[in-house]
Design a protein around this motif. Sequence first.
Motif, PDB file in Angstrom:
ATOM      1  N   GLY A 113       0.796  -1.217   0.000  1.00  0.00           N
ATOM      2  CA  GLY A 113       0.000   0.000   0.000  1.00  0.00           C
ATOM      3  C   GLY A 113       0.831   1.271   0.000  1.00  0.00           C
ATOM      4  O   GLY A 113       0.333   2.333   0.378  1.00  0.00           O
ATOM      5  N   HIS A 114       2.079   1.173  -0.444  1.00  0.00           N
ATOM      6  CA  HIS A 114       2.974   2.326  -0.427  1.00  0.00           C
ATOM      7  C   HIS A 114       3.371   2.773  -1.827  1.00  0.00           C
ATOM      8  O   HIS A 114       4.471   3.314  -2.018  1.00  0.00           O
ATOM      9  N   ALA A 115       2.496   2.578  -2.807  1.00  0.00           N
ATOM     10  CA  ALA A 115       2.800   3.029  -4.173  1.00  0.00           C
ATOM     11  C   ALA A 115       2.933   4.543  -4.171  1.00  0.00           C
ATOM     12  O   ALA A 115       2.094   5.257  -3.631  1.00  0.00           O
ATOM     13  N   ASP A 116       4.025   5.021  -4.742  1.00  0.00           N
ATOM     14  CA  ASP A 116       4.261   6.462  -4.828  1.00  0.00           C
ATOM     15  C   ASP A 116       5.151   6.743  -6.038  1.00  0.00           C
ATOM     16  O   ASP A 116       5.384   5.846  -6.853  1.00  0.00           O
ATOM     17  N   ALA A 117       5.646   7.951  -6.147  1.00  0.00           N
ATOM     18  CA  ALA A 117       6.472   8.333  -7.300  1.00  0.00           C
ATOM     19  C   ALA A 117       7.731   7.473  -7.389  1.00  0.00           C
ATOM     20  O   ALA A 117       8.188   7.151  -8.488  1.00  0.00           O
ATOM     21  N   ARG A 118       8.275   7.069  -6.249  1.00  0.00           N
ATOM     22  CA  ARG A 118       9.488   6.240  -6.272  1.00  0.00           C
ATOM     23  C   ARG A 118       9.202   4.856  -6.844  1.00  0.00           C
ATOM     24  O   ARG A 118       9.965   4.358  -7.686  1.00  0.00           O
ATOM     25  N   SER A 119       8.130   4.239  -6.414  1.00  0.00           N
ATOM     26  CA  SER A 119       7.810   2.910  -6.939  1.00  0.00           C
ATOM     27  C   SER A 119       7.456   2.990  -8.420  1.00  0.00           C
ATOM     28  O   SER A 119       7.749   2.072  -9.186  1.00  0.00           O
ATOM     29  N   PHE A 120       6.838   4.100  -8.824  1.00  0.00           N
ATOM     30  CA  PHE A 120       6.520   4.321 -10.234  1.00  0.00           C
ATOM     31  C   PHE A 120       7.794   4.349 -11.074  1.00  0.00           C
ATOM     32  O   PHE A 120       7.880   3.700 -12.114  1.00  0.00           O
ATOM     33  N   VAL A 121       8.797   5.060 -10.617  1.00  0.00           N
ATOM     34  CA  VAL A 121      10.058   5.162 -11.354  1.00  0.00           C
ATOM     35  C   VAL A 121      10.777   3.822 -11.366  1.00  0.00           C
ATOM     36  O   VAL A 121      11.277   3.383 -12.401  1.00  0.00           O
ATOM     37  N   TRP A 122      10.798   3.146 -10.263  1.00  0.00           N
ATOM     38  CA  TRP A 122      11.544   1.892 -10.180  1.00  0.00           C
ATOM     39  C   TRP A 122      10.918   0.770 -10.989  1.00  0.00           C
ATOM     40  O   TRP A 122      11.613  -0.144 -11.405  1.00  0.00           O
ATOM     41  N   ARG A 123       9.631   0.827 -11.239  1.00  0.00           N
ATOM     42  CA  ARG A 123       9.016  -0.237 -12.029  1.00  0.00           C
ATOM     43  C   ARG A 123       9.330  -0.099 -13.515  1.00  0.00           C
ATOM     44  O   ARG A 123       9.034  -0.978 -14.299  1.00  0.00           O
ATOM     45  N   ALA A 124       9.948   1.005 -13.910  1.00  0.00           N
ATOM     46  CA  ALA A 124      10.242   1.274 -15.320  1.00  0.00           C
ATOM     47  C   ALA A 124      11.689   0.959 -15.688  1.00  0.00           C
ATOM     48  O   ALA A 124      12.254   1.566 -16.590  1.00  0.00           O
ATOM     49  N   GLY A 125      12.301  -0.010 -15.027  1.00  0.00           N
ATOM     50  CA  GLY A 125      13.693  -0.359 -15.286  1.00  0.00           C
ATOM     51  C   GLY A 125      13.967  -0.838 -16.698  1.00  0.00           C
ATOM     52  O   GLY A 125      15.107  -0.802 -17.156  1.00  0.00           O
ATOM     53  N   PHE A 126      12.939  -1.277 -17.415  1.00  0.00           N
ATOM     54  CA  PHE A 126      13.123  -1.697 -18.810  1.00  0.00           C
ATOM     55  C   PHE A 126      13.760  -0.575 -19.620  1.00  0.00           C
ATOM     56  O   PHE A 126      14.587  -0.833 -20.498  1.00  0.00           O
ATOM     57  N   TYR A 127      13.417   0.658 -19.315  1.00  0.00           N
ATOM     58  CA  TYR A 127      13.929   1.771 -20.099  1.00  0.00           C
ATOM     59  C   TYR A 127      15.389   2.071 -19.778  1.00  0.00           C
ATOM     60  O   TYR A 127      16.097   2.665 -20.600  1.00  0.00           O
ATOM     61  N   ASP A 128      15.883   1.598 -18.621  1.00  0.00           N
ATOM     62  CA  ASP A 128      17.318   1.618 -18.349  1.00  0.00           C
ATOM     63  C   ASP A 128      18.022   0.683 -19.333  1.00  0.00           C
ATOM     64  O   ASP A 128      19.098   0.995 -19.851  1.00  0.00           O
ATOM     65  N   VAL A 129      17.410  -0.470 -19.571  1.00  0.00           N
ATOM     66  CA  VAL A 129      17.968  -1.448 -20.511  1.00  0.00           C
ATOM     67  C   VAL A 129      17.959  -0.862 -21.931  1.00  0.00           C
ATOM     68  O   VAL A 129      18.929  -1.019 -22.678  1.00  0.00           O
ATOM     69  N   VAL A 130      16.885  -0.171 -22.290  1.00  0.00           N
ATOM     70  CA  VAL A 130      16.824   0.460 -23.608  1.00  0.00           C
ATOM     71  C   VAL A 130      17.948   1.478 -23.754  1.00  0.00           C
ATOM     72  O   VAL A 130      18.652   1.505 -24.780  1.00  0.00           O
ATOM     73  N   LEU A 131      18.150   2.309 -22.746  1.00  0.00           N
ATOM     74  CA  LEU A 131      19.199   3.330 -22.814  1.00  0.00           C
ATOM     75  C   LEU A 131      20.582   2.692 -22.919  1.00  0.00           C
ATOM     76  O   LEU A 131      21.431   3.155 -23.695  1.00  0.00           O
ATOM     77  N   MET A 132      20.836   1.625 -22.169  1.00  0.00           N
ATOM     78  CA  MET A 132      22.117   0.928 -22.283  1.00  0.00           C
ATOM     79  C   MET A 132      22.273   0.318 -23.670  1.00  0.00           C
ATOM     80  O   MET A 132      23.373   0.300 -24.233  1.00  0.00           O
ATOM     81  N   THR A 133      21.181  -0.160 -24.251  1.00  0.00           N
ATOM     82  CA  THR A 133      21.225  -0.701 -25.606  1.00  0.00           C
ATOM     83  C   THR A 133      21.650   0.381 -26.598  1.00  0.00           C
ATOM     84  O   THR A 133      22.483   0.130 -27.474  1.00  0.00           O
TER      85      THR A 133
END
Length: 168
Positions: A113-133
């Motif tokens: 029950g602690h969803a917030d801006a931080r959890s929102f950002v952390w769930r998008a790690g796929f785009y870290d992989v895209v940037l490294m690609t």
Amino acid sequence: MWSNTLAESIEPPAAYPFGICMTDWLRENLEKSLALPASAVDWLMMLFGAIQVFDDVADGDIVKRQDLNATIWNTLVGMNRNIFWIENAQTLTPVVATMILKWQASDQAERAGHADARSFVWRAGFYDVVLMTVALCYGSNHATEVASDVMAIYGEKLEDYLMEFNHA
């Protein structure tokens, strides 16, 4: 690997238009906006498909049998035989591992029950992989130039994410 090769950006990423399949829209942006090589796009799309299925399973959502079958094949065979992965596995493995750990932390926060801006950002790690690609394909200078384009490809909005938990 890690050379600063020039890449032509065909067009900036378009905002995700509702009514269009997310995977089609993502593939188009990877191919056109970021001009990634076909093998990199194919590997990223297999990764994206897998994490979508894994997220659905974790949430108890219905997973179509053909999506499950594709995920089984892609994670155990297809991704490992992809030439982009073969050539870059040493660099990509820790980035993918970080993506998984960030998703798990986000999922724990959401379930508590602690969803917030931080959890929102952390769930998008796929785009870290895209940037490294992008960095692996065209170098860090180009990755820096298009980093905001990669960020723009993330189709979910913070407000929509938070509303999902306020009405769940």
